[in-house]
Design a protein around this motif. Structure first.
Motif, mmCIF file in Angstrom:
data_model
loop_
_atom_site.group_PDB
_atom_site.id
_atom_site.type_symbol
_atom_site.label_atom_id
_atom_site.label_comp_id
_atom_site.label_asym_id
_atom_site.label_seq_id
_atom_site.Cartn_x
_atom_site.Cartn_y
_atom_site.Cartn_z
ATOM 1 N N LEU A 59 0.832 -1.205 0.000
ATOM 2 C CA LEU A 59 0.000 0.000 0.000
ATOM 3 C C LEU A 59 0.864 1.251 0.000
ATOM 4 O O LEU A 59 0.573 2.214 -0.736
ATOM 5 N N MET A 60 1.931 1.264 0.807
ATOM 6 C CA MET A 60 2.802 2.425 0.851
ATOM 7 C C MET A 60 3.404 2.703 -0.519
ATOM 8 O O MET A 60 3.493 3.849 -0.958
ATOM 9 N N ARG A 61 3.791 1.646 -1.219
ATOM 10 C CA ARG A 61 4.360 1.810 -2.562
ATOM 11 C C ARG A 61 3.284 2.117 -3.598
ATOM 12 O O ARG A 61 3.581 2.661 -4.663
ATOM 13 N N GLU A 62 2.047 1.764 -3.315
ATOM 14 C CA GLU A 62 0.927 2.174 -4.163
ATOM 15 C C GLU A 62 0.712 3.682 -4.042
ATOM 16 O O GLU A 62 0.464 4.374 -5.041
ATOM 17 N N LEU A 63 0.793 4.196 -2.824
ATOM 18 C CA LEU A 63 0.593 5.621 -2.609
ATOM 19 C C LEU A 63 1.766 6.438 -3.140
ATOM 20 O O LEU A 63 1.583 7.542 -3.651
ATOM 21 N N ASP A 64 2.976 5.904 -3.011
ATOM 22 C CA ASP A 64 4.177 6.612 -3.459
ATOM 23 C C ASP A 64 5.034 5.635 -4.268
ATOM 24 O O ASP A 64 5.914 4.959 -3.729
ATOM 25 N N PRO A 65 4.775 5.523 -5.570
ATOM 26 C CA PRO A 65 5.427 4.469 -6.367
ATOM 27 C C PRO A 65 6.912 4.673 -6.622
ATOM 28 O O PRO A 65 7.571 3.775 -7.142
ATOM 29 N N GLU A 66 7.456 5.809 -6.234
ATOM 30 C CA GLU A 66 8.872 6.065 -6.506
ATOM 31 C C GLU A 66 9.795 5.536 -5.415
ATOM 32 O O GLU A 66 11.022 5.638 -5.541
ATOM 33 N N ILE A 67 9.233 4.958 -4.358
ATOM 34 C CA ILE A 67 10.070 4.466 -3.264
ATOM 35 C C ILE A 67 10.171 2.944 -3.336
ATOM 36 O O ILE A 67 9.320 2.272 -3.915
ATOM 37 N N GLY A 68 11.229 2.394 -2.737
ATOM 38 C CA GLY A 68 11.417 0.953 -2.670
ATOM 39 C C GLY A 68 10.866 0.391 -1.367
ATOM 40 O O GLY A 68 10.290 1.103 -0.539
ATOM 41 N N TYR A 69 11.079 -0.913 -1.158
ATOM 42 C CA TYR A 69 10.535 -1.571 0.028
ATOM 43 C C TYR A 69 11.179 -1.066 1.315
ATOM 44 O O TYR A 69 10.499 -0.918 2.341
ATOM 45 N N ALA A 154 -5.962 -11.516 -19.641
ATOM 46 C CA ALA A 154 -4.973 -10.997 -18.691
ATOM 47 C C ALA A 154 -5.618 -10.718 -17.340
ATOM 48 O O ALA A 154 -6.789 -10.344 -17.254
ATOM 49 N N ARG A 155 -4.871 -10.886 -16.280
ATOM 50 C CA ARG A 155 -5.295 -10.543 -14.931
ATOM 51 C C ARG A 155 -4.158 -9.801 -14.231
ATOM 52 O O ARG A 155 -3.050 -10.320 -14.171
ATOM 53 N N PRO A 156 -4.396 -8.583 -13.783
ATOM 54 C CA PRO A 156 -5.669 -7.875 -13.832
ATOM 55 C C PRO A 156 -6.002 -7.408 -15.247
ATOM 56 O O PRO A 156 -5.112 -7.271 -16.088
ATOM 57 N N ARG A 157 -7.258 -7.131 -15.457
ATOM 58 C CA ARG A 157 -7.730 -6.654 -16.758
ATOM 59 C C ARG A 157 -7.593 -5.140 -16.862
ATOM 60 O O ARG A 157 -7.391 -4.602 -17.937
ATOM 61 N N GLU A 158 -7.738 -4.468 -15.722
ATOM 62 C CA GLU A 158 -7.640 -3.010 -15.695
ATOM 63 C C GLU A 158 -7.194 -2.565 -14.313
ATOM 64 O O GLU A 158 -7.432 -3.249 -13.324
ATOM 65 N N ARG A 159 -6.553 -1.411 -14.269
ATOM 66 C CA ARG A 159 -6.135 -0.862 -12.980
ATOM 67 C C ARG A 159 -5.702 0.590 -13.163
ATOM 68 O O ARG A 159 -5.463 1.061 -14.281
ATOM 69 N N ASP A 160 -5.622 1.300 -12.045
ATOM 70 C CA ASP A 160 -5.041 2.634 -12.011
ATOM 71 C C ASP A 160 -3.587 2.469 -11.602
ATOM 72 O O ASP A 160 -3.299 1.809 -10.595
ATOM 73 N N LEU A 161 -2.663 3.048 -12.346
ATOM 74 C CA LEU A 161 -1.261 2.910 -11.968
ATOM 75 C C LEU A 161 -1.018 3.547 -10.600
ATOM 76 O O LEU A 161 -1.634 4.557 -10.259
ATOM 77 N N PRO A 162 -0.149 2.947 -9.784
ATOM 78 C CA PRO A 162 0.173 3.531 -8.474
ATOM 79 C C PRO A 162 0.563 4.996 -8.596
ATOM 80 O O PRO A 162 1.269 5.395 -9.518
ATOM 81 N N GLY A 163 0.085 5.779 -7.633
ATOM 82 C CA GLY A 163 0.367 7.211 -7.652
ATOM 83 C C GLY A 163 -0.627 8.038 -8.436
ATOM 84 O O GLY A 163 -0.507 9.266 -8.487
ATOM 85 N N SER A 164 -1.629 7.388 -9.038
ATOM 86 C CA SER A 164 -2.608 8.122 -9.840
ATOM 87 C C SER A 164 -3.581 8.889 -8.951
ATOM 88 O O SER A 164 -4.023 8.391 -7.918
ATOM 89 N N ASP A 165 -3.911 10.095 -9.366
ATOM 90 C CA ASP A 165 -4.946 10.905 -8.731
ATOM 91 C C ASP A 165 -6.130 10.928 -9.686
ATOM 92 O O ASP A 165 -6.079 11.566 -10.743
#
Length: 290
Positions: A59-69, A154-165
């Motif tokens: 979730l943290m990387r979903e909110l801020d996709p530029e950071i690592g684990y 394909a799975r997932p079929r659709e999604r919002d890329l992490p960091g999207s507003d």
């Protein structure tokens, strides 16, 4: 990780609804994530499509996709995580990805000129085995990326890329006196293709990203109020959304319904099947008839 995600989500500006071991996070009125606590006390989440996201590190990387684990773990362990403005990280667009994406869209009946114009605007890209429909802020920065798979299996079929507003809805530019509102990027391309078939200037088309989203109105409301005609072409929930859009804009809104419930993109290739032909173009519907 057993930490409750409430503090993290609240710090990032999400409104929360708690239901015992369940939690729903809303971003500017739109549902974005759903959380469930397992019997072991671990919180897991899915996105608005139901795609599994994982634990709080993910979730943290979903909110801020530029950071690592490592950085994600450090932020989660801090007493008050500090949010920052984020943008989606786009996958690389290779020659092969572009060729596959274009081939898929052309096979669906879209006009090559429509694709080239959408690419020129930076509205349409290709990557990670799918199509990317991009929304920008006033500074011209990508703030929203809707990804749709090319392969139907394909799975997932659709999604919002992490960091999207999601407030920054992809807007395919055209003439501003007529604005169409659709749910999917392919439908927006279909509107432009059908306009070109009728030798009419393509209108502006806004892609909401889904029938339940309305936060995008915050960003585009004034543009909608300036338009001479607003046309809503939803995939579902048409009447309720028509009323809501009319109330928010203070403008009359035309509801356009595809033949027999076909998505707008399929109108390009009906060609008389099911007893229908592609829509005609009277002036009262901005290039397409109801």
């Amino acid at each position: 990780m057993k930490r409750d995600p409430s503090a993290l989500l609240s710090a990032w500006g999400y409104r929360l609804e708690h239901h015992r071991d369940r939690l729903t996070a809303y971003w500017h009125g739109d549902e974005r994530y759903r959380f469930t606590r397992t019997p072991e006390g671990i919180w897991q989440w899915v996105d608005r499509y139901g795609n599994p996201g994982g634990d709080l590190l993910e979730l943290m990387r979903e909110l801020d996709p530029e950071i690592g684990y490592a950085e994600a773990a450090h932020r989660l362990l801090s007493p008050s995580p500090t949010p920052r403005e984020t943008r989606p990280v786009l996958p690389p667009e290779t020659v092969q990805e572009r060729a596959l994406g274009r081939g898929y869209l052309l096979a669906r009946g879209l006009d090559p000129r429509t694709l080239l114009e959408a690419e020129r605007q930076g509205w349409l890209r290709y990557g990670a085995g799918g199509l990317l429909f991009l929304g920008y802020d006033e500074a011209g920065r990508v703030r929203n990326a809707l990804w749709r798979a090319i392969d139907p299996a394909a799975r997932p079929r659709e999604r919002d890329l992490p960091g999207s507003d999601l407030r920054y809805a992809p807007r395919l530019a055209g003439v501003e006196d007529t604005i169409w509102i659709v749910d999917e990027g392919e439908d927006a391309l279909a509107v432009h293709t059908l306009a070109r078939r009728r030798f009419e200037p393509p209108p502006t088309v806004i892609v909401t990203g889904g029938p339940t989203l309305s936060g995008w109105l915050e960003v585009l409301l004034e543009r909608l109020r300036r338009a001479a005609r607003l046309i809503l072409a939803p995939r579902r929930l048409g009447d309720e959304r028509l009323r809501h859009l009319g109330e928010r804009t203070g403008r009359p809104v035309t509801l356009w319904s595809p033949p027999r419930g076909h998505p707008l993109i399929e109108c390009l290739t009906l060609d008389g099947r099911d007893g229908h032909t592609p829509p005609r173009s009277p002036r009262n519907a901005g290039g397409l008839e109801r």
